[in-house]
Write a protein that holds these residues in place. Structure first.
Motif, mmCIF file in Angstrom:
data_model
loop_
_atom_site.group_PDB
_atom_site.id
_atom_site.type_symbol
_atom_site.label_atom_id
_atom_site.label_comp_id
_atom_site.label_asym_id
_atom_site.label_seq_id
_atom_site.Cartn_x
_atom_site.Cartn_y
_atom_site.Cartn_z
ATOM 1 N N GLY A 63 0.828 -1.185 0.000
ATOM 2 C CA GLY A 63 0.000 0.000 0.000
ATOM 3 C C GLY A 63 0.869 1.244 0.000
ATOM 4 N N SER A 64 0.257 2.387 -0.157
ATOM 5 C CA SER A 64 0.991 3.653 -0.266
ATOM 6 C C SER A 64 1.199 4.272 1.104
ATOM 7 N N GLY A 65 2.308 4.981 1.176
ATOM 8 C CA GLY A 65 2.577 5.760 2.367
ATOM 9 C C GLY A 65 2.895 4.934 3.589
ATOM 10 N N PRO A 66 3.073 5.583 4.699
ATOM 11 C CA PRO A 66 3.381 4.886 5.953
ATOM 12 C C PRO A 66 2.190 4.074 6.441
ATOM 13 N N MET A 67 2.513 2.953 7.171
ATOM 14 C CA MET A 67 1.494 2.063 7.710
ATOM 15 C C MET A 67 1.499 2.110 9.240
ATOM 16 N N SER A 68 0.330 1.907 9.800
ATOM 17 C CA SER A 68 0.226 1.719 11.251
ATOM 18 C C SER A 68 -0.341 0.327 11.500
ATOM 19 N N TYR A 69 0.094 -0.289 12.630
ATOM 20 C CA TYR A 69 -0.278 -1.677 12.934
ATOM 21 C C TYR A 69 -0.905 -1.741 14.323
ATOM 22 N N ALA A 70 -1.931 -2.546 14.462
ATOM 23 C CA ALA A 70 -2.567 -2.801 15.762
ATOM 24 C C ALA A 70 -2.768 -4.303 15.903
ATOM 25 N N TRP A 71 -2.298 -4.867 17.039
ATOM 26 C CA TRP A 71 -2.377 -6.313 17.271
ATOM 27 C C TRP A 71 -3.396 -6.601 18.379
ATOM 28 N N TYR A 72 -4.165 -7.680 18.163
ATOM 29 C CA TYR A 72 -5.210 -8.067 19.110
ATOM 30 C C TYR A 72 -5.112 -9.575 19.388
#
Length: 398
Positions: A63-72
Motif C-alpha cells: 500500500g501507499s505511504g506509511p502504515m500503522s499496525y494494531a495487534w489483538y
C-alpha cells in the motif's frame, strides 16, 4: 520619480508571470498520481508451538505511504508498539487464542487473523529395567511424562531370589541406590532416563572331599547356583566301608540327599569301616554328650549318653535305639544306631483358693498349668460389701 520607479517594477513582474504561465504544458498531458490503500498480502493462518517456546507472528502488507499496525488477541488490544512482527517470548498456555493484526494507511485499512495453539510442555523420562524385578511407574511404553520442575519418585524392587545390582539416572551410575528402593528426581527441566538392573542371587556349593568314599556327582556340574536351584547328591562308600551320615550344612543318614540352594553351603560325608558302627544322635531343645565321644565304635562298645535340656525345657525320654526316662542311658554298639533325646517345656501346677468374702477364677479350673515363663490370668472378685486386700503365693509345684 520614486513612485514611478516602483510602478515600473510591478508592471515588469506581471509581464514575467504571464509569459511563464503561457509556457506550462497542457493539463491533458499530466500523469495523475495513484495512492493505494493498505492490503495484507501474507499472514500465516495457523501456528502451533509448545509451551515456553518463543515465536513471532509476521504480516506482509502493501500500500501507499506509511502504515500503522494494531495487534489483538481474542479481540483485545495487546500491543501498541509492534509493527509487522509481534514477538512472543516464553509463551504460556494462557497466550493461546486468535491473533488479529489491523494495518492502516491514509487511504484504507485491512486486517487478518491467525490461530496460535500452545501445547502443554511435558518432559519425557525413559524408564527401563533388566532382570527379574519391578519398577513403578513405567508410564506408557516405558515413557513417563512430567511437567517442568516436577520431582517424580520411582520405586523398584527385586523379585524373590534376585537383588538390585545397579541404578542409572540419565545414564549415570548411582551405586548407593542399589541398597535403596526409591529414587526422587531433582526438579525436571529436561528429558531424562531411569534404569534399574536386577540380577539373580547366586550361591556356592562346596563339597569337602570325603575319606573312604565319594560324593556323587564328582565333580559337580557347577559350583554356583541360583536361588531355589536343587541338586541331588549321593554318598557312595568304598569297599569295606559304609555311609555314616552327612555333615556340614546337611544331616541325615540317607545316602541320597536333595539339596535346595537358598544359601552358600558346604557339605561333607563320613564313611565308617564295616567292622565299626555309627551312632547318630538327635536332640531338639537340648543336647546329648557321648562317652566315649567318637560317634563310630567297634562292636560291643558300651556308650553312655547324657541328656541336657535347653533353658525352659526338661528331659522326658529316649527313643529309637534307646529307651527310658532317666537322663542318662548306656547302649551297646552291636549295629548302626540312631538315638533321639526328647524334651518338653517345663510346666508348673498352681492351685487357687479364695478366703471368705470373695472368689478367685481362672479361664479353666482351680488347678492351673503353665509353662515356665508363661502367664495365666487370675481374677479375684470380692463379694458385695467386701474389697480385695491381698493374695498369698505358695511355691508352685512342678
Amino acid at each position: 520619480m520614486k513612485h514611478f520607479l516602483i510602478l515600473v517594477s510591478i508592471v515588469a513582474l506581471l509581464i514575467t508571470i504571464v509569459m511563464t504561465c503561457t509556457n506550462l504544458p497542457d493539463a491533458s498531458m499530466l500523469t495523475p498520481v495513484k495512492f493505494k490503500p493498505a492490503v495484507v498480502t501474507k499472514f500465516e493462518q495457523a501456528i502451533r508451538i509448545t509451551e515456553s517456546k518463543d515465536t513471532s507472528l509476521i504480516v506482509s502488507v502493501k500500500g501507499s505511504g506509511p502504515m500503522s499496525y494494531a495487534w489483538y488477541r481474542n479481540q483485545t488490544r495487546i500491543d501498541t508498539t509492534a509493527r509487522d512482527t509481534l514477538t512472543l517470548k516464553n509463551t504460556q498456555l494462557t497466550q493461546a487464542g486468535t491473533y488479529t493484526v489491523v494495518v492502516t494507511n491514509d487511504w484504507g485499512k485491512d486486517s487478518c487473523s491467525t490461530t496460535l495453539s500452545i501445547d502443554t510442555l511435558y518432559y519425557s523420562i525413559a524408564v527401563s529395567y533388566v532382570g527379574k524385578g519391578s519398577v513403578s511407574p513405567l508410564g506408557n511404553n516405558g515413557i513417563v511424562k512430567v511437567r517442568p520442575l516436577a520431582t517424580p519418585v520411582f520405586s523398584y524392587k527385586a523379585d524373590s531370589g534376585c537383588y538390585v545390582d545397579s541404578v542409572f539416572v540419565n545414564k549415570v551410575h548411582l551405586p548407593s541406590y542399589a541398597t535403596s528402593s526409591l529414587y526422587t528426581f531433582s526438579p525436571i527441566n529436561t528429558d531424562g532416563a531411569f534404569r534399574v538392573v536386577f540380577k539373580n542371587v547366586t550361591f556356592t556349593l562346596a563339597i569337602t572331599p570325603p575319606v573312604n568314599g565319594k560324593i556323587m556327582p564328582d565333580p559337580l556340574p557347577k559350583t554356583e547356583f541360583l536361588f531355589g536351584d536343587t541338586i541331588t547328591l549321593a554318598a557312595v562308600a568304598d569297599k569295606g566301608y559304609y555311609f555314616g551320615g552327612w555333615g556340614g550344612d546337611a544331616s541325615g543318614t540317607d545316602a541320597t540327599l536333595r539339596v535346595v540352594m537358598n544359601a552358600n553351603k558346604k557339605i561333607s560325608a563320613t564313611f565308617a569301616d564295616t567292622s565299626k558302627f555309627s551312632l547318630t544322635v538327635s536332640s531338639p531343645n537340648g543336647s546329648v554328650t557321648l562317652n566315649p565321644p567318637s560317634g563310630v565304635y567297634s562292636p560291643g562298645t558300651l556308650v553312655k549318653l547324657s541328656a541336657s535340656p535347653a533353658s525352659g525345657y526338661m528331659f522326658t525320654s529316649w527313643s529309637d535305639s534307646a529307651s527310658g526316662s532317666n537322663d542318662t542311658v548306656t547302649i551297646t554298639m552291636n549295629s548302626k544306631k540312631i538315638v533321639t533325646a526328647n524334651f518338653q517345656p517345663k510346666a508348673y501346677t498352681l492351685f487357687l483358693s479364695a478366703g471368705a468374702g470373695g472368689s478367685v477364677t481362672t479361664p479353666s479350673s482351680a488347678w492351673v498349668y503353665a509353662n515356665e515363663g508363661g502367664a495365666t490370668p487370675i481374677t479375684a472378685t470380692p463379694n458385695f460389701g467386701a474389697v480385695f486386700c491381698a493374695g498369698t503365693w505358695i511355691a508352685a509345684q512342678p
